[in-house]
Design an enzyme around this catalytic site. Structure first.
Site, PDB file in Angstrom:
ATOM      1  N   PRO A   1       0.789  -1.226   0.000  1.00  0.00           N
ATOM      2  CG  PRO A   1      -0.105  -1.090   2.136  1.00  0.00           C
ATOM      3  CD  PRO A   1       0.533  -2.058   1.187  1.00  0.00           C
ATOM      4  CG  ASN A   2      -0.284   4.250   1.262  1.00  0.00           C
ATOM      5  OD1 ASN A   2      -1.267   4.781   0.753  1.00  0.00           O
ATOM      6  ND2 ASN A   2      -0.342   3.640   2.430  1.00  0.00           N
TER       7      ASN A   2
ATOM      8  NE  ARG B   1       3.930   6.628   1.485  1.00  0.00           N
ATOM      9  CZ  ARG B   1       4.220   5.415   1.962  1.00  0.00           C
ATOM     10  NH1 ARG B   1       4.688   4.468   1.164  1.00  0.00           N
ATOM     11  NH2 ARG B   1       4.030   5.143   3.218  1.00  0.00           N
TER      12      ARG B   1
ATOM     13  CE1 TYR C   1       8.787   5.268   2.758  1.00  0.00           C
ATOM     14  CE2 TYR C   1       7.197   7.037   3.049  1.00  0.00           C
ATOM     15  CZ  TYR C   1       7.738   5.846   3.455  1.00  0.00           C
ATOM     16  OH  TYR C   1       7.244   5.209   4.567  1.00  0.00           O
TER      17      TYR C   1
ATOM     18  CG  ASN D   1       8.419  -1.824   0.148  1.00  0.00           C
ATOM     19  OD1 ASN D   1       7.934  -2.001   1.272  1.00  0.00           O
ATOM     20  ND2 ASN D   1       8.911  -0.660  -0.245  1.00  0.00           N
TER      21      ASN D   1
ATOM     22  CB  ALA E   1       1.612   0.071   6.193  1.00  0.00           C
TER      23      ALA E   1
ATOM     24  CD  GLU F   1      11.694  -7.078   5.206  1.00  0.00           C
ATOM     25  OE1 GLU F   1      12.621  -7.787   5.682  1.00  0.00           O
ATOM     26  OE2 GLU F   1      10.843  -6.533   5.910  1.00  0.00           O
TER      27      GLU F   1
ATOM     28  CG  HIS G   1      11.467  -2.012   4.270  1.00  0.00           C
ATOM     29  ND1 HIS G   1      10.097  -1.997   4.161  1.00  0.00           N
ATOM     30  CD2 HIS G   1      11.805  -3.195   4.831  1.00  0.00           C
ATOM     31  CE1 HIS G   1       9.624  -3.119   4.670  1.00  0.00           C
ATOM     32  NE2 HIS G   1      10.642  -3.872   5.076  1.00  0.00           N
TER      33      HIS G   1
ATOM     34  NE  ARG H   1      10.139   6.201   8.485  1.00  0.00           N
ATOM     35  CZ  ARG H   1       9.158   6.006   7.604  1.00  0.00           C
ATOM     36  NH1 ARG H   1       9.332   5.117   6.619  1.00  0.00           N
ATOM     37  NH2 ARG H   1       8.039   6.684   7.675  1.00  0.00           N
TER      38      ARG H   1
HETATM   39  C1  DQA Z   1       8.314   1.234   3.637  1.00  0.00           C
HETATM   40  C2  DQA Z   1       8.462   1.447   5.144  1.00  0.00           C
HETATM   41  C3  DQA Z   1       7.151   1.142   5.849  1.00  0.00           C
HETATM   42  O1  DQA Z   1       7.295   1.323   7.254  1.00  0.00           O
HETATM   43  C4  DQA Z   1       6.069   2.080   5.362  1.00  0.00           C
HETATM   44  O2  DQA Z   1       4.833   1.764   5.968  1.00  0.00           O
HETATM   45  C5  DQA Z   1       5.956   2.107   3.880  1.00  0.00           C
HETATM   46  C6  DQA Z   1       7.170   2.039   3.068  1.00  0.00           C
HETATM   47  C7  DQA Z   1       9.581   1.631   2.869  1.00  0.00           C
HETATM   48  O3  DQA Z   1       9.682   1.261   1.705  1.00  0.00           O
HETATM   49  O4  DQA Z   1      10.446   2.333   3.411  1.00  0.00           O
HETATM   50  O5  DQA Z   1       4.871   2.293   3.335  1.00  0.00           O
HETATM   51  O6  DQA Z   1       8.091  -0.145   3.394  1.00  0.00           O
END
Ligand code: DQA
Length: 144
Positions: free
Chosen positions: A9-10, A17, A22, A73, A76, A97, A99, A106
């Site tokens: 998501p997102n 965002r 990011y 990825n 959240a 994985e 990020h 964080r």
């Molecule tokens: C994320 C880190 C997560 O904590 C966050 O909720 C994201 C993006 C990252 O790519 O840094 O949506 O996965």
């Protein structure tokens, strides 16, 4: 070698965002980076993004017997989803994985990764470049 890149998501909101966290590159830029890496490395790479946990689980299940490696990825859902962890364990496909941000630096709720418990490797805080590194890791370690 067939690889699936999955984003949660997102991630489709990249560039809009929280650019301070990011970066300014967009989701479209990420898709270009993935396509370029596929061409350069002679890999068959599909990408999938969803804001819905069940859709991510369905996509991971669909990989069974069809995909040699997963880059994920979960965004959240990293920090909440036992369902994604179980899906990754179910298919037994090597998964890396990614990020974009350095989650370790964080909030404390970002310190736990359920999905990461089923992954062979994690890349954090490398920006979009982390996806290329994850693809190369799969090629180097599981390529055929
Ligand atoms: C994320 C880190 C997560 O904590 C966050 O909720 C994201 C993006 C990252 O790519 O840094 O949506 O996965």
């Amino acid at each position: 070698m067939k690889i699936l890149v999955i984003n949660g998501p997102n991630i489709n909101m990249l560039g809009i965002r929280e650019p301070g966290i990011y970066g300014k590159n967009t989701f479209a830029d990420l898709l270009v980076l993935i396509a370029q890496t596929a061409r350069e490395e002679n890999l068959d790479i599909e990408q999938f993004q969803s804001n819905h946990e069940g859709a991510l689980v369905d996509k991971i299940q669909e990989c069974y017997g069809k995909v040699d490696g997963i880059v994920i990825n979960p965004a959240a859902y990293t920090h909440t989803s036992v369902a994604i962890l179980d899906a990754l364990k179910s298919v037994s496909i090597p998964a890396v994985e990614v990020h974009i941000s350095d989650v370790d630096a964080r909030e404390s709720f970002r310190q736990i990764s359920y999905a990461g418990m089923a992954c062979v490797h994690t890349i954090k805080g490398q920006g979009l470049e982390g996806y290329r590194q994850a693809i190369l890791y799969l090629k180097q370690n599981y390529g055929k």
